[in-house]
Write an enzyme that holds these catalytic residues in place. Structure first.
Site, PDB file in Angstrom:
ATOM      1  N   SER A   8     -48.477   9.954 -46.236  1.00 12.14           N
ATOM      2  CA  SER A   8     -49.269  11.161 -45.992  1.00 12.14           C
ATOM      3  C   SER A   8     -50.507  11.133 -46.869  1.00 12.14           C
ATOM      4  O   SER A   8     -50.406  11.154 -48.100  1.00 12.14           O
ATOM      5  CB  SER A   8     -48.448  12.407 -46.303  1.00 12.14           C
ATOM      6  N   ASP A  35     -52.015  15.512 -42.543  1.00 12.96           N
ATOM      7  CA  ASP A  35     -51.528  16.890 -42.619  1.00 12.96           C
ATOM      8  C   ASP A  35     -52.674  17.884 -42.570  1.00 12.96           C
ATOM      9  O   ASP A  35     -53.409  18.036 -43.549  1.00 12.96           O
ATOM     10  CB  ASP A  35     -50.755  17.087 -43.934  1.00 12.96           C
ATOM     11  N   MET A  37     -53.830  21.704 -42.426  1.00  9.72           N
ATOM     12  CA  MET A  37     -53.315  23.047 -42.747  1.00  9.72           C
ATOM     13  C   MET A  37     -54.441  24.068 -42.694  1.00  9.72           C
ATOM     14  O   MET A  37     -55.537  23.799 -43.197  1.00  9.72           O
ATOM     15  CB  MET A  37     -52.733  23.053 -44.159  1.00  9.72           C
ATOM     16  N   MET A  68     -50.449  21.908 -38.868  1.00 14.31           N
ATOM     17  CA  MET A  68     -49.797  23.105 -39.404  1.00 14.31           C
ATOM     18  C   MET A  68     -50.808  24.235 -39.284  1.00 14.31           C
ATOM     19  O   MET A  68     -51.345  24.756 -40.270  1.00 14.31           O
ATOM     20  CB  MET A  68     -49.394  22.858 -40.869  1.00 14.31           C
ATOM     21  N   GLY A 142     -46.554  23.048 -46.207  1.00 13.54           N
ATOM     22  CA  GLY A 142     -47.630  23.681 -46.968  1.00 13.54           C
ATOM     23  C   GLY A 142     -48.082  22.863 -48.166  1.00 13.54           C
ATOM     24  O   GLY A 142     -49.247  22.934 -48.557  1.00 13.54           O
ATOM     25  N   PHE A 143     -47.171  22.087 -48.727  1.00 17.76           N
ATOM     26  CA  PHE A 143     -47.508  21.362 -49.950  1.00 17.76           C
ATOM     27  C   PHE A 143     -46.797  20.018 -49.984  1.00 17.76           C
ATOM     28  O   PHE A 143     -45.694  19.880 -49.443  1.00 17.76           O
ATOM     29  CB  PHE A 143     -47.083  22.176 -51.189  1.00 17.76           C
ATOM     30  N   ASP A 175     -40.103  14.647 -42.510  1.00 19.50           N
ATOM     31  CA  ASP A 175     -41.322  14.966 -43.254  1.00 19.50           C
ATOM     32  C   ASP A 175     -41.030  15.915 -44.412  1.00 19.50           C
ATOM     33  O   ASP A 175     -40.735  17.089 -44.201  1.00 19.50           O
ATOM     34  CB  ASP A 175     -42.348  15.586 -42.291  1.00 19.50           C
ATOM     35  N   GLY A 177     -40.403  15.412 -48.983  1.00 27.02           N
ATOM     36  CA  GLY A 177     -39.431  15.061 -50.023  1.00 27.02           C
ATOM     37  C   GLY A 177     -38.707  13.744 -49.822  1.00 27.02           C
ATOM     38  O   GLY A 177     -37.661  13.514 -50.430  1.00 27.02           O
ATOM     39  N   GLY A 197     -45.444  11.144 -49.006  1.00 24.35           N
ATOM     40  CA  GLY A 197     -46.697  11.468 -49.671  1.00 24.35           C
ATOM     41  C   GLY A 197     -46.602  11.174 -51.150  1.00 24.35           C
ATOM     42  O   GLY A 197     -47.045  10.132 -51.643  1.00 24.35           O
TER      43      GLY A 197
HETATM   44  C1  DX5 Z   1     -45.795  19.208 -45.972  1.00 20.08           C
HETATM   45  C2  DX5 Z   1     -46.456  18.064 -45.244  1.00 20.08           C
HETATM   46  C3  DX5 Z   1     -45.870  16.744 -45.600  1.00 20.08           C
HETATM   47  C4  DX5 Z   1     -46.111  16.358 -47.023  1.00 20.08           C
HETATM   48  C5  DX5 Z   1     -45.200  15.238 -47.384  1.00 20.08           C
HETATM   49  O1  DX5 Z   1     -46.410  20.391 -45.606  1.00 20.08           O
HETATM   50  O2  DX5 Z   1     -46.298  18.220 -43.853  1.00 20.08           O
HETATM   51  O3  DX5 Z   1     -46.323  15.736 -44.728  1.00 20.08           O
HETATM   52  O4  DX5 Z   1     -47.439  15.972 -47.261  1.00 20.08           O
HETATM   53  O5  DX5 Z   1     -45.378  15.025 -48.739  1.00 20.08           O
HETATM   54  P1  DX5 Z   1     -44.183  14.638 -49.712  1.00 20.08           P
HETATM   55  O6  DX5 Z   1     -43.691  13.307 -49.251  1.00 20.08           O
HETATM   56  O7  DX5 Z   1     -44.889  14.599 -51.034  1.00 20.08           O
HETATM   57  O8  DX5 Z   1     -43.150  15.723 -49.610  1.00 20.08           O
HETATM   58 ZN    ZN Z   2     -46.644  16.405 -42.513  1.00 18.86          ZN
END
Ligand code: DX5
Ligand code: ZN
Length: 221
Positions: A8, A35, A37, A68, A142-143, A175, A177, A197
């Protein structure tokens, strides 16, 4: 088929975006996960078309765009034009999901639907046969860098059953963690694509982390 890995770019260094894009190009990663947002559907704003254009220019692998945003229908054509190969919309943001999926197919992109941790897999039952991809959110969107929600494992199982039952060819993308510890169990449970990510970009050796994720198999260690 080995698992697909989609770093990501939300976690990339935007001051060195070209460098990070090149790293992904040269790595064993399969897709760029992008991603987007809007600060309405999720409590954060990431980026939009200027970054898409940079990716289109420099990325040498498919752009997997995760919208998103509310009212994604308004922007589907623009994201397809901006180089998206795969687009996923959120089920929670679509009043007429069937129509939205049809539009994505007409645009010639792979059609994905993302579902939040609270959304039951069964809500996909009437569209699953038309989907190329389901994005199971394993964090609340979101993050980047959030903790993996363990209930995801049972949702993968339910989703696999639904896919089989409906004769769908949809792939399962996880997607949020994802790390080097849970990747094996996710693949064993049925994940086809892993988004990563923080795990990739917080490392001093991101290419190696991508390689380790690629080599993760469903066989016990
Ligand atoms: C969350 C995003 C993910 C995120 C994944 O809102 O959709 O794609 O960037 O990042 P990690 O792998 O750090 O959870
Ligand atoms: Zn994502």
């Amino acid at each position: 088929m080995s698992v697909l890995v989609a770093p990501s770019i939300l976690s990339a260094d935007f001051g060195n975006l070209q460098r990070d894009i090149r790293m992904i190009n040269e790595s064993r990663a399969d897709w760029f996960h992008v991603d987007v947002m809007d600060g309405v559907f999720v409590p954060n704003i990431s980026f939009g078309f200027p970054v898409m254009n940079a990716l289109k220019r420099y990325a040498r692998k498919p752009l997997d765009v995760h919208l998103m945003i509310v009212e994604p229908d308004k922007y589907l054509a623009a994201f397809a034009d901006a180089g998206a190969s795969i687009i996923s919309v959120h089920i929670e943001a679509c009043t007429h999901l069937h129509r939205t999926v049809q539009t994505m197919r007409q645009l010639g992109v792979l059609a994905g639907v993302a579902i939040n941790p609270h959304t039951p897999v069964s809500h996909l039952s009437e569209v699953i046969a038309s989907l190329d991809l389901v994005v199971l959110m394993s964090v609340n969107p979101g993050f980047g860098g959030q903790r993996f929600i363990k209930n995801t494992y049972s949702k993968i199982d339910e989703l696999k059953n639904l896919i089989n039952q409906k004769g769908s060819s949809a792939k399962i993308e996880i997607d949020g963690g994802v790390d080097l510890k849970n990747a094996r169990e996710l693949i064993a449970a049925g994940a086809d694509i892993l988004v990563a990510g923080n795990t990739v970009f917080s490392s001093t050796a991101p290419e190696e982390v991508i390689s380790l994720l690629k080599d993760t198999s469903s066989q016990p260690a």
